[in-house]
Design an enzyme around this catalytic site. Structure first.
Site, PDB file in Angstrom:
ATOM      1  N   ASN A   1       1.009  -1.082  -0.220  1.00 24.59           N
ATOM      2  CA  ASN A   1      -0.059   0.067   0.233  1.00 24.59           C
ATOM      3  C   ASN A   1       1.307   0.928   0.077  1.00 24.59           C
ATOM      4  O   ASN A   1       2.407   1.286  -0.058  1.00 24.59           O
ATOM      5  CB  ASN A   1      -1.120  -0.291   1.177  1.00 24.59           C
TER       6      ASN A   1
ATOM      7  N   ASP B   1      -4.945  -6.091   5.065  1.00 25.75           N
ATOM      8  CA  ASP B   1      -5.624  -7.028   5.582  1.00 25.75           C
ATOM      9  C   ASP B   1      -5.656  -8.395   5.256  1.00 25.75           C
ATOM     10  O   ASP B   1      -5.854  -8.871   6.097  1.00 25.75           O
ATOM     11  CB  ASP B   1      -7.108  -6.615   5.462  1.00 25.75           C
TER      12      ASP B   1
ATOM     13  N   LYS C   1       8.288 -18.017  -9.923  1.00 25.74           N
ATOM     14  CA  LYS C   1       7.741 -16.716  -9.941  1.00 25.74           C
ATOM     15  C   LYS C   1       6.526 -17.700 -11.102  1.00 25.74           C
ATOM     16  O   LYS C   1       6.835 -18.824 -11.461  1.00 25.74           O
ATOM     17  CB  LYS C   1       8.532 -16.415 -11.127  1.00 25.74           C
TER      18      LYS C   1
ATOM     19  N   PRO D   1      -3.161 -11.447  10.014  1.00 31.56           N
ATOM     20  CA  PRO D   1      -3.700 -10.949  12.416  1.00 31.56           C
ATOM     21  C   PRO D   1      -3.914  -9.657  12.824  1.00 31.56           C
ATOM     22  O   PRO D   1      -3.337  -9.060  11.701  1.00 31.56           O
ATOM     23  CB  PRO D   1      -2.327 -11.739  12.554  1.00 31.56           C
ATOM     24  N   ASP D   2      -5.110  -9.400  13.548  1.00 29.91           N
ATOM     25  CA  ASP D   2      -4.706  -7.690  13.585  1.00 29.91           C
ATOM     26  C   ASP D   2      -4.188  -7.560  15.077  1.00 29.91           C
ATOM     27  O   ASP D   2      -4.126  -8.119  16.221  1.00 29.91           O
ATOM     28  CB  ASP D   2      -6.043  -7.556  13.364  1.00 29.91           C
ATOM     29  N   ILE D   3      -2.970  -6.682  14.485  1.00 25.20           N
ATOM     30  CA  ILE D   3      -1.468  -6.314  15.471  1.00 25.20           C
ATOM     31  C   ILE D   3      -2.314  -5.714  16.711  1.00 25.20           C
ATOM     32  O   ILE D   3      -1.737  -5.980  17.846  1.00 25.20           O
ATOM     33  CB  ILE D   3      -1.064  -5.998  15.030  1.00 25.20           C
TER      34      ILE D   3
ATOM     35  N   PHE E   1      -4.481   3.927  14.591  1.00 17.23           N
ATOM     36  CA  PHE E   1      -4.314   4.655  14.522  1.00 17.23           C
ATOM     37  C   PHE E   1      -6.150   4.230  13.165  1.00 17.23           C
ATOM     38  O   PHE E   1      -5.488   3.015  12.943  1.00 17.23           O
ATOM     39  CB  PHE E   1      -3.870   5.019  13.198  1.00 17.23           C
TER      40      PHE E   1
ATOM     41  N   LYS F   1     -13.518   1.282  15.844  1.00 19.26           N
ATOM     42  CA  LYS F   1     -12.837   0.782  15.510  1.00 19.26           C
ATOM     43  C   LYS F   1     -12.099   0.727  16.685  1.00 19.26           C
ATOM     44  O   LYS F   1     -11.803  -0.767  17.466  1.00 19.26           O
ATOM     45  CB  LYS F   1     -11.672   1.423  14.167  1.00 19.26           C
TER      46      LYS F   1
ATOM     47  N   LYS G   1     -11.380  -3.115  18.075  1.00 19.17           N
ATOM     48  CA  LYS G   1     -10.070  -3.812  18.652  1.00 19.17           C
ATOM     49  C   LYS G   1      -9.657  -3.950  20.548  1.00 19.17           C
ATOM     50  O   LYS G   1      -8.336  -4.771  21.050  1.00 19.17           O
ATOM     51  CB  LYS G   1      -9.050  -2.768  17.864  1.00 19.17           C
TER      52      LYS G   1
END
Ligand code: PMT
Length: 407
Positions: free
Chosen positions: A216, A284, A294, A311-313, A331, A345, A349
């Site tokens: 990203n 995500d 390749k 995993p959602d750290i 954030f 959020k 979380k």
């Protein structure tokens, strides 16, 4: 690559100038002790110093060439006195003789050591050693005061038996005291001294095959700015960073990772911490299986990428039963309904604060990758909207909030 910090000397570079005193022998042990703590040591041995220790023994311990001569053609080609004096985090003169101190006060540059001392733009520390009468002489005491006024750190000599047979002040500080002085110099001070803060920053790369990945637009600028701001307040900062083009912030332990799984493992290996701040734009999803080779084009057939959730750290750190940091900050990168989405959020979380981040284009500038950011800080006390500001300023404001939280 991880740089683990056990001593404040870890990763620091010392330029040790060994002066002409009998106590020069203590520098051999000093070199060993600071090297054990992860410091690299370059040395200049004065002509006087050479009467007490040899370049060979100094080099043998430092593992580097010992510099002795101002006008050595090869040294000036390899490494001139300017580079030598600048490529260090600290310059230590030990033993500092009365003569050396007088020259430093007068700005005399008549050999490699005094020239390097005049040329350096780095902090300088001296550890004087001499006969007690010489130490107590008005001229020496005047010079010590002037050197302190000039910003030079003085490690005072101790009292005891002197090599000349007299007793009094003038013994070079013991090696452990020299090491303690060096460690003290590099130990952070400030309102957050003693606090350990983990920061995630940058993007994650999720491999598709050995040459392709999902990424990203996060540059890491906001996370790195927060790391710098907190370090300036004295915190011990561990920065877990995805791939960026940024220089590592000074005096921060940086662990470079690529994927979300690696970022989670690095965070967990870095616990315990007082604060965790998740600034990273973590992917995500990742592909369910990274292809070993390749992926080849196959006659117009489009490969289907099977994705699985990462995993959602932030969530994992917020819900860590044994090691949860006292303060967990997330954030929330949002493009619409920013405040409400961010509040949801925060709840989902389980973090304490969330920085709601408007990542829609602001004044034609993109927040991701850009230098500015517009955020609101959401805590139990409510929401605070901050003006669009440079990321360094956003970082400073957040660091001040954290400082206030702990005072
Ligand atoms: O890097 P820059 O170019 O300076 O840009 C800064 C930034 C826009 C990336 C930064 O300010 C920011 O908003 N970071 C959060 C980006 C994000 O992924 O937001 P999110 O809403 O998808 O995630 C919410 C929170 O969960 C974040 O704290 C994120 O780090 C965390 N998260 C998300 C997914 C995941 N698998 N693990 C996580 O820890």
């Amino acid at each position: 690559m991880t740089l683990e910090t056990h001593s404040s000397l870890e990763g620091k570079r010392l330029l040790l100038i060994i002066g002409g005193g009998i106590a020069a022998y203590k520098c051999l042990d000093l070199i060993r002790r600071v090297k054990e703590r992860g410091m690299t040591v370059r040395t200049i041995l004065t002509k006087g110093g050479e009467q007490f220790v040899t370049p060979l023994s100094v080099s043998g311990l430092s593992g580097e060439k010992t510099y002795t001569d101002l006008f050595s053609l090869t040294d000036e080609v390899e490494m001139g006195h300017i580079r030598l004096s600048r490529e260090a985090d600290l310059v230590l003169v030990a033993p500092a003789t009365a003569d050396m101190m007088a020259k430093m006060v007068a700005g005399i540059a008549d050999n490699l050591a005094t020239t390097a001392l005049l040329a350096t733009d780095k902090p300088v520390m001296i550890a004087p050693s001499m006969n007690s009468r010489m130490w107590e002489h008005a001229a020496t005491q005047r010079n010590v005061k002037q050197l302190q006024k000039d910003g030079i750190h003085v490690i005072n000599p101790t009292s005891g038996d002197l090599a000349c047979g007299e007793v009094g002040a003038g013994r070079l500080a013991e090696v452990e005291d020299l090491v303690a002085a060096l460690e003290g110099f590099f130990t952070p001070t400030g309102p957050l001294a003693g606090r350990h803060i983990i920061i995630t920053a940058g993007p994650t790369y999720e491999a598709i095959d050995p040459v392709r990945y999902i990424a990203n637009r996060s540059s890491g600028k906001q996370g790195y700015a927060i790391a710098r701001a907190l370090r300036e307040l004295g915190a011990k900062v561990s920065l877990i960073s995805g791939p960026t083009n940024l220089d590592a912030p000074k005096n921060v332990t940086v662990t470079n990772i690529e994927s979300a799984n690696e970022m989670l493992a690095a965070c967990q290996n870095t616990l315990p911490a007082d604060v965790a701040i998740c600034v990273a734009a973590v992917a995500d999803w990742r592909t369910s299986q990274e292809a070993a080779q390749k992926i080849k084009k196959q006659g117009g057939q489009i490969p289907a990428l099977q994705m699985v959730e990462n995993p959602d750290i932030l969530k994992i750190l917020s819900n860590d039963a044994t090691n949860r940091p006292t303060l967990v900050v997330g954030f929330a990168a949002e493009t619409e309904n920013i405040s409400n989405n961010a509040k949801a959020k925060l709840k989902r979380k389980g973090c304490d604060w969330i920085v709601a981040n408007d990542v829609s284009t602001t004044d034609g500038q993109s927040v991701m990758g850009g230098d500015h950011n517009r955020v609101s800080l959401i805590t139990a006390a409510g929401a605070e909207e901050w003006d669009n500001a440079h990321k360094d300023e956003v970082a400073r404001r957040l660091a001040q909030k954290i400082e206030k939280h702990f005072t």
